[in-house]
Every structure is written in structure tokens, then in C-alpha cells.
Design an enzyme around this catalytic site. Structure first.
Site, PDB file in Angstrom:
ATOM      1  N   ASP A 131     -75.759  32.507  25.041  1.00 17.88           N
ATOM      2  CA  ASP A 131     -77.015  32.521  25.789  1.00 17.88           C
ATOM      3  C   ASP A 131     -78.123  32.968  24.841  1.00 17.88           C
ATOM      4  O   ASP A 131     -77.871  33.288  23.666  1.00 17.88           O
ATOM      5  CB  ASP A 131     -76.923  33.449  27.007  1.00 17.88           C
ATOM      6  CG  ASP A 131     -77.715  32.930  28.207  1.00 17.88           C
ATOM      7  OD1 ASP A 131     -78.864  32.480  27.992  1.00 17.88           O
ATOM      8  OD2 ASP A 131     -77.215  32.976  29.343  1.00 17.88           O
ATOM      9  N   HIS A 185     -78.060  22.027  36.784  1.00 19.59           N
ATOM     10  CA  HIS A 185     -79.081  21.728  37.794  1.00 19.59           C
ATOM     11  C   HIS A 185     -80.488  22.137  37.358  1.00 19.59           C
ATOM     12  O   HIS A 185     -81.471  21.741  37.980  1.00 19.59           O
ATOM     13  CB  HIS A 185     -78.723  22.346  39.153  1.00 19.59           C
ATOM     14  CG  HIS A 185     -78.771  23.844  39.202  1.00 19.59           C
ATOM     15  ND1 HIS A 185     -78.054  24.572  40.129  1.00 19.59           N
ATOM     16  CD2 HIS A 185     -79.429  24.773  38.473  1.00 19.59           C
ATOM     17  CE1 HIS A 185     -78.279  25.856  39.978  1.00 19.59           C
ATOM     18  NE2 HIS A 185     -79.121  26.006  38.971  1.00 19.59           N
TER      19      HIS A 185
END
Length: 344
Positions: free
Chosen positions: A203, A250
Site C-alpha cells: 500500500d 471498484h
């Protein structure tokens, strides 16, 4: 009534939709005022007693408490009220399954954007943040991120990760790369379920720093490591037995999703598996409700949307994956997992 006469159509589904904002704001206000913490400390509080503790007048407090009782958040206890088992488990701040962080992030960040939904519809741009200035939610100087976002995401990710662990057997995998795994919920829960698994969270660097503290607190610092980077510009750590994308795709448009899938393919060892955990829209695009509303939330939040299983299958096969499978489950942040294998 004859057999040919139709039953009257109820207006109540529409009314319940109208009441949706009322319901959400009842929960948000009660949570922000720490009503449930007060009732945990003193079960049986009356509205008058609670009003005194909150330094508020009795009338509005009684109205809020009775609405909470009607919603199943409180229950009567003699002349007063107490928390329900659901509230005790999920809305007390020291609870293991506390989801109040999600209540906070949705209230503070999502709802203002939703109130401008028509603007998002007209402009095809997010309304929850200024896309012209690029001060997105994923900004280490955004106080909402630092204070609430990762806690909120962890709240709904923990039970979802447990459902994923029951749906996919990872006992034969030694390494897993959790791409965009900020918060650490998936890494922690999968490590708990599979003792031989070693996980790397990939990340943004500041997110890794925030997440490392949670991993240390959970006692998994020896099995969960971190790699800071941007999955659009940096290669993913290679040679993985499994790669996980949980609530990642998404956020992005179709071309970006395909790029992420190619990076995941390159990171996998031959025979490795990619796991996509998402709220999947049905192939017929008429439900389910949680996936379609989350997709609409992406209209006010991002330039992405929630995708169908058929769309993922098509992109995965085009990327080179084989044996694409969808396994359904019921959880707060996902209703299934798409599994695809890299050829040996």
C-alpha cells in the site's frame, strides 16, 4: 375479489426509502453522542438521567432514545433502557467487532457527497472530494483519512475477511500479497485462520505506517510484512502463491482495473491464484441492493463502479488467467470472491 383482480400495490417500500435518511441520522447522532457507551456504563438509564449526563434537555433526548429503541439499538429496562446484544457487540468502542469507525467515515465523508448525487450524475465526477484539486480521500494530509478511514474500513473488513477465509482454502499457500491492504484486517484474519501463511501488505507508504501499528497490536508482526508503493507505478513483489484484491477494483475505471490485474498476474508464481473480494453486481445488473448502492457510492467517491462477475471473468481470461471461479458468501464488504489461476 375475483381471481382476475390484482392485489393493491403498497406504497410502503417508497415510504421506507424516504425514511432512509431519518434512520441513518438517528444512528449517526446516537453514536456521535456516545449514547451506547453511556448505557454500557449505566444500564437502565432513563431519558431524563441521560439528558442530565449529556447536558441536554429531556425532550430531544427522549425522542432520540425512543427512535433508537424502535430501530433495535436499545431495549426497555424497567423505567429506562439498555443496549441490545447487537449494539453491545458492534457499537461499543472497545468491542472486537466494533463498526463505529465505518459509521463515522460514512457520516463524515460519504453523506455530504451523497447529498450532491444529482451533481455527480450531471458531471460524472465525484462530489465527496474536489477532483480538480486532487485532494482525494487517499491523502496523508486529509484528517478524515488519518482519524477515521482506516478504522472504518477495518470495521467492515474483519468479518468479511473471516468469511473469505472460510470460502477459500489457503492452507497450501505460503505467501500472500494483500494489494491495497491498508488497515491490515484481511492480513490479520487470514494469518489467524492459516498459521503457515506469510502475508505482505502492499500500500502507500503512509498507509503501511498506519497499518503496522495494528499488526503489532494483533501480535502478527513476525508473519505480516509491508511493501510501500503505488500499484499504478511500482511493480508488485513477485513470486507470490496468492494475491488478494479486497475492495480495491471498484475504486477504478475499467482500463485501470485491467492494469491492476496485469500487475497481479506478474506478481504471481506459476500456478498461483488471484482472489478478488468484492460486492459483485449481478450479471443481469438488477441487484443485489448492497452491491448496486455501493456502486452508486462510487459515483460520488471515485471514477469507478462495482462490476459484475461476468466482467471480471472476461478481463481475467484476457489477462491470461485460467480456471476463473466465483464463490458466494454473505459479509458486510463483499458478497463473494472471484478466484483465478495463473497457468503453471
Amino acid at each position: 375479489m375475483t381471481s382476475t383482480e390484482e392485489q393493491p400495490v403498497s406504497v410502503m417500500p417508497i415510504m421506507n426509502m424516504v425514511y432512509g435518511l431519518w434512520v441513518s441520522q438517528t444512528l449517526v447522532t446516537a453514536h456521535e453522542r456516545d449514547l451506547f457507551g453511556r448505557f454500557a456504563e449505566r444500564p437502565g438509564l432513563t431519558p431524563a438521567e441521560l439528558a442530565g449526563l449529556l447536558d441536554l434537555e429531556e425532550r430531544p433526548v427522549e425522542q432520540l432514545v425512543t427512535a433508537c429503541a424502535a430501530l433495535g439499538l436499545l431495549q426497555r429496562d424497567g423505567a429506562g433502557y439498555r443496549n441490545t446484544p447487537m449494539t453491545t457487540r458492534y457499537l461499543l468502542r472497545d468491542g472486537e467487532d466494533y463498526v463505529g469507525g465505518w459509521v463515522e467515515i460514512v457520516s463524515r465523508h460519504d453523506y455530504p457527497g451523497w447529498l450532491r448525487l444529482d451533481e455527480a450524475l450531471r458531471t460524472n465526477r465525484p462530489t465527496a472530494w474536489d477532483s480538480e484539486r486532487r485532494d482525494s480521500l487517499f491523502d496523508d494530509e486529509n484528517p478524515v483519512v488519518v482519524e477515521s478511514f482506516w478504522e472504518g474500513m477495518s470495521a467492515i473488513s474483519r468479518p468479511t475477511a473471516r468469511a473469505l477465509a472460510r470460502s477459500v482454502d489457503l492452507s497450501g499457500d505460503l505467501s500472500l500479497l494483500d494489494v491495497g491492504g491498508g488497515g491490515g484486517a484481511y492480513a490479520i484474519e487470514l494469518s489467524r485462520a492459516y498459521p503457515s501463511l506469510r502475508t505482505t501488505v502492499f500500500d502507500l507508504p503512509f498507509v503501511c505506517d498506519l497499518t503496522q501499528k495494528k499488526v503489532e497490536q494483533a501480535g502478527y508482526a513476525d508473519r505480516i510484512s509491508f511493501a510501500g508503493g503505488d500499484f499504478f507505478s511500482d511493480p508488485l513483489p513477485a513470486g507470490q502463491d496468492a494475491v488478494l484484491l479486497s475492495m480495491i477494483l471498484h475504486d477504478w475505471d475499467i482500463d485501470q482495473c485491467r492494469g491492476i490485474l496485469r500487475s497481479c498476474y506478474d506478481a504471481l508464481a506459476p500456478g498461483g491464484r488471484l482472489l478478488i473480494s468484492e460486492l459483485l453486481v449481478s450479471d443481469t445488473k438488477d441487484g443485489p441492493l448492497d452491491a448496486t448502492l455501493m456502486s452508486l457510492s462510487m459515483l460520488v467517491e471515485t471514477f469507478g463502479r462495482n462490476y459484475t462477475g461476468a466482467e471480471y471473468r472476461k478481463w481475467l481470461l484476457e489477462t491470461g488467467f485460467t480456471e476463473v471461479e466465483i464463490r458466494r458468501f454473505d459479509a458486510p464488504a463483499a458478497n463473494g470472491v472471484v478466484i483465478a489461476q495463473k497457468p503453471r
